[in-house]
Design an enzyme around this catalytic site. Structure first.
Site, PDB file in Angstrom:
ATOM      1  N   GLU A 145       0.821  -1.204   0.000  1.00  0.00           N
ATOM      2  CA  GLU A 145       0.000   0.000   0.000  1.00  0.00           C
ATOM      3  C   GLU A 145       0.862   1.264   0.000  1.00  0.00           C
ATOM      4  O   GLU A 145       0.525   2.250  -0.673  1.00  0.00           O
ATOM      5  CB  GLU A 145      -0.922   0.021   1.221  1.00  0.00           C
ATOM      6  CG  GLU A 145      -1.887  -1.153   1.290  1.00  0.00           C
ATOM      7  CD  GLU A 145      -1.354  -2.309   2.103  1.00  0.00           C
ATOM      8  OE1 GLU A 145      -2.123  -2.921   2.851  1.00  0.00           O
ATOM      9  OE2 GLU A 145      -0.132  -2.620   1.976  1.00  0.00           O
ATOM     10  N   CYS A 179      -2.351  -3.839   7.334  1.00  0.00           N
ATOM     11  CA  CYS A 179      -1.957  -4.049   8.725  1.00  0.00           C
ATOM     12  C   CYS A 179      -2.312  -2.835   9.568  1.00  0.00           C
ATOM     13  O   CYS A 179      -2.418  -1.722   9.074  1.00  0.00           O
ATOM     14  CB  CYS A 179      -0.459  -4.356   8.821  1.00  0.00           C
ATOM     15  SG  CYS A 179       0.600  -2.966   8.379  1.00  0.00           S
ATOM     16  N   CYS A 212      -0.172   0.224   7.707  1.00  0.00           N
ATOM     17  CA  CYS A 212      -0.650   0.662   6.389  1.00  0.00           C
ATOM     18  C   CYS A 212      -2.015   1.336   6.494  1.00  0.00           C
ATOM     19  O   CYS A 212      -2.357   2.183   5.669  1.00  0.00           O
ATOM     20  CB  CYS A 212      -0.733  -0.528   5.450  1.00  0.00           C
ATOM     21  SG  CYS A 212       0.878  -1.209   5.025  1.00  0.00           S
ATOM     22  N   ALA A 266       7.926 -37.249  -9.001  1.00  0.00           N
ATOM     23  CA  ALA A 266       7.666 -37.610 -10.394  1.00  0.00           C
ATOM     24  C   ALA A 266       7.667 -39.122 -10.491  1.00  0.00           C
ATOM     25  O   ALA A 266       8.582 -39.782  -9.988  1.00  0.00           O
ATOM     26  CB  ALA A 266       8.743 -37.025 -11.308  1.00  0.00           C
ATOM     27  N   ASP A 324      21.198 -39.388  -6.571  1.00  0.00           N
ATOM     28  CA  ASP A 324      20.817 -38.477  -7.655  1.00  0.00           C
ATOM     29  C   ASP A 324      21.770 -37.306  -7.860  1.00  0.00           C
ATOM     30  O   ASP A 324      21.751 -36.680  -8.924  1.00  0.00           O
ATOM     31  CB  ASP A 324      19.411 -37.919  -7.396  1.00  0.00           C
ATOM     32  CG  ASP A 324      18.346 -39.004  -7.402  1.00  0.00           C
ATOM     33  OD1 ASP A 324      18.646 -40.129  -7.849  1.00  0.00           O
ATOM     34  OD2 ASP A 324      17.224 -38.726  -6.954  1.00  0.00           O
ATOM     35  N   LEU A 334      19.110 -28.933  -6.976  1.00  0.00           N
ATOM     36  CA  LEU A 334      18.007 -28.351  -6.201  1.00  0.00           C
ATOM     37  C   LEU A 334      17.944 -26.832  -6.316  1.00  0.00           C
ATOM     38  O   LEU A 334      17.589 -26.141  -5.367  1.00  0.00           O
ATOM     39  CB  LEU A 334      18.092 -28.755  -4.725  1.00  0.00           C
ATOM     40  CG  LEU A 334      17.974 -30.253  -4.413  1.00  0.00           C
ATOM     41  CD1 LEU A 334      17.968 -30.462  -2.910  1.00  0.00           C
ATOM     42  CD2 LEU A 334      16.733 -30.858  -5.049  1.00  0.00           C
ATOM     43  N   GLU A 389      11.331 -32.923  -1.609  1.00  0.00           N
ATOM     44  CA  GLU A 389      11.666 -33.647  -2.844  1.00  0.00           C
ATOM     45  C   GLU A 389      12.428 -34.920  -2.504  1.00  0.00           C
ATOM     46  O   GLU A 389      13.381 -35.298  -3.175  1.00  0.00           O
ATOM     47  CB  GLU A 389      12.492 -32.755  -3.780  1.00  0.00           C
ATOM     48  CG  GLU A 389      11.721 -31.583  -4.353  1.00  0.00           C
ATOM     49  CD  GLU A 389      12.386 -30.980  -5.581  1.00  0.00           C
ATOM     50  OE1 GLU A 389      12.887 -31.757  -6.435  1.00  0.00           O
ATOM     51  OE2 GLU A 389      12.418 -29.743  -5.688  1.00  0.00           O
ATOM     52  N   GLY A 446      12.833 -39.124  -1.046  1.00  0.00           N
ATOM     53  CA  GLY A 446      12.416 -40.464  -1.426  1.00  0.00           C
ATOM     54  C   GLY A 446      11.205 -40.929  -0.637  1.00  0.00           C
ATOM     55  O   GLY A 446      10.712 -40.241   0.269  1.00  0.00           O
ATOM     56  N   GLY A 447      10.733 -42.113  -0.957  1.00  0.00           N
ATOM     57  CA  GLY A 447       9.490 -42.624  -0.395  1.00  0.00           C
ATOM     58  C   GLY A 447       9.481 -42.817   1.108  1.00  0.00           C
ATOM     59  O   GLY A 447       8.470 -42.553   1.772  1.00  0.00           O
TER      60      GLY A 447
END
Length: 372
Positions: A62, A85, A94, A163, A209, A213, A297, A299-300
C-alpha cells in the site's frame, strides 16, 4: 486496462484484484515470513498507482502504491489482496497511511488471519473510508496459502513433490531416475522451487541423484537446500555443497561423522544437530528460521514420515505416460500403516494439469490428517 472507465467494465473490481495478485507475485519466494501483497490505486476508473511488498522489513504494498499515485490518491479507491496491517512492526501501519492519504474506498481480497496485525478494516471504517471485503477471496487465499498456514499452525506449509511413471515408480529397480518426466515438467518444478523458502531431501537422494536443487536460473531466488541425514555418510563432492549459487543446510544427529562435518563447513555448508531428527522437528526448526513454504523432494521412506507427522499439506504428483515395472522399483510414498482402501488419503480440491506429455495432479491432504 489502465484507460478503461470503471462503468464500462462490470468486473472491474475483480480485474483490479487480479492485478494486485499479479503484482504480489513479483516478490514470490522472497517475502517470508510476510505474505505476498500487491496494491493498486484507482482514480476515475484509471490506475494511478501500483506497488507490491518486496520483502520483510521493507515498506508494504500500500505504501509503494500510494507513493506511486502521489496526490492522485486523495479520493481514490485502493485495491489490496490482504487486509492492511494496523500495527507498528518493522514498518508503520498501512491503515494509517491510507487514512493520511485521504482515500475514499478500500477493496480488500481477504482478512488477515494474524490477530496481531489485523484490525485494519475497523481502522479504515472508523475514519469514514468505505471498505469492501472478499473480492477474489479464493484466489487471494490460494496465493498466500503458506502464510495462512504458518499463522494458524505455527509451522511452514509443506509440499511433497514427486515424479513417477504410470505404474507408480520413481526409479528403476537399479535406482536410475533421470529422467522420469519431461523437460516441461522439470521446468514447472524449477518454478515451484522459486516460490519456496526451502527444499528438503534425504541423504539417500544426495548419494543416488546428486541433485542441484536450484531453479536453474529460472529465477534469481534459490531456496535453502536442506539435507536430512542421521549419519552424515555422504559424498563430499556433490553439487549441493556448492554454495555460491544457493545456501545448503545439513540437519543431522549430534556427533555424527565429525570429519565429513568439517569438510562441509569448509565449503560453506551449515551443519545443525537436531534431536530428534524427524520431519516434525525439522518443520518446527524451519519455522523458527522464519520460513513459510517448504518443498519436500525426498524419497518414499522420508516422504511417508513427513506425511505421517503432519509436515506435508499439499501433494504435487507429476505422472509420466511410461511403464518401467519391477517389483523392487521404489514408489513415491513408503509405508503409512494403512491396510484398508477406505483408509486411503483422498486429496481435497484436486486438480489435473496437462504438461505434455505428462500430467500434474495437485491437491491438499485432509486437514485433519495427523499421526504422531
Amino acid at each position: 486496462m489502465e484507460n478503461t472507465p470503471a462503468d464500462a467494465q462490470p468486473n472491474f473490481d475483480h480485474a483490479m484484484m487480479q492485478r494486485c495478485l499479479e503484482l504480489a507475485r513479483c516478490a514470490i519466494g522472497q517475502t517470508s515470513p510476510n505474505p505476498l501483497v500487491g496494491a493498486v490505486v484507482v482514480q476515475e476508473g484509471k490506475i494511478v498507482g501500483e506497488g507490491f511488498h518486496p520483502g520483510a522489513g521493507q515498506p508494504h504494498a500500500e505504501v509503494f502504491a500510494l507513493q506511486d499515485a502521489g496526490e492522485k490518491a486523495r479520493g481514490a479507491t485502493v485495491y489490496v489482496n490482504l487486509e492492511p496491517c494496523n500495527h507498528y512492526g518493522r514498518t508503520p501501519p498501512c491503515s494509517e497511511a491510507l487514512v493520511a492519504a485521504g482515500v475514499s474506498k478500500v477493496v480488500i481480497g481477504m482478512v488477515d488471519p494474524d490477530p496481531n496485525v489485523s484490525g485494519g478494516i475497523k481502522r479504515l471504517q472508523a475514519a469514514g473510508i468505505e471498505v469492501v471485503v472478499g473480492v477474489e477471496e479464493a484466489a487471494c487465499r490460494q496465493l498466500n496459502e503458506a502464510f495462512i498456514h504458518r499463522v494458524l499452525y505455527t509451522r511452514p506449509f509443506g509440499i511433497l513433490k514427486y515424479a513417477m511413471t504410470l505404474d507408480g515408480k520413481i526409479a528403476t529397480t537399479r535406482g536410475h531416475s533421470a529422467w522420469v518426466t519431461s523437460k516441461s515438467s522439470r521446468f514447472r518444478v524449477h518454478r515451484e522451487r522459486a516460490a519456496c523458502d526451502a527444499v528438503i531431501i534425504g541423504g539417500n537422494t544426495v548419494r543416488q541423484d546428486n541433485p542441484y536443487l536450484t531453479t536453474h536460473e529460472m529465477a534469481s531466488h534459490n531456496p535453502l537446500r536442506v539435507v536430512m541425514t542421521r549419519t552424515l555418510n555422504l559424498p563430499t563432492d556433490s553439487h549441493i555443497w556448492e554454495t555460491s549459487e544457493a545456501p545448503t543446510l545439513v540437519l543431522t544427529d549430534a556427533g555424527a561423522n565429525a570429519e565429513v562435518q568439517q569438510r562441509l563447513q569448509k565449503k560453506g555448508v551449515e551443519v545443525v544437530a537436531l534431536a530428534p531428527l524427524t520431519p516434525a522437528k525439522v518443520m518446527e526448526y524451519l519455522y523458527e528460521r522464519q520460513l513459510s513454504r517448504v518443498l519436500w523432494e525426498c524419497g518414499g521412506t522420508l516422504a511417508a514420515k513427513a506425511i505421517a507427522q503432519g509436515a506435508v499439506q499439499k501433494i504435487m504428483a507429476f505422472i509420466a505416460p511410461k511403464i518401467i515395472g519391477g517389483d523392487a522399483a521404489p514408489s513415491p510414498v513408503g509405508d503409512l500403516g494403512l491396510f484398508n482402501m477406505n483408509q486411503a488419503l483422498s486429496l481435497e480440491g484436486a486438480t489435473l494439469h496437462p504438461i505434455e506429455p505428462d500430467y500434474l495432479i495437485e491437491g491438499n491432504l485432509p486437514s485433519d490428517w495427523w499421526r504422531e
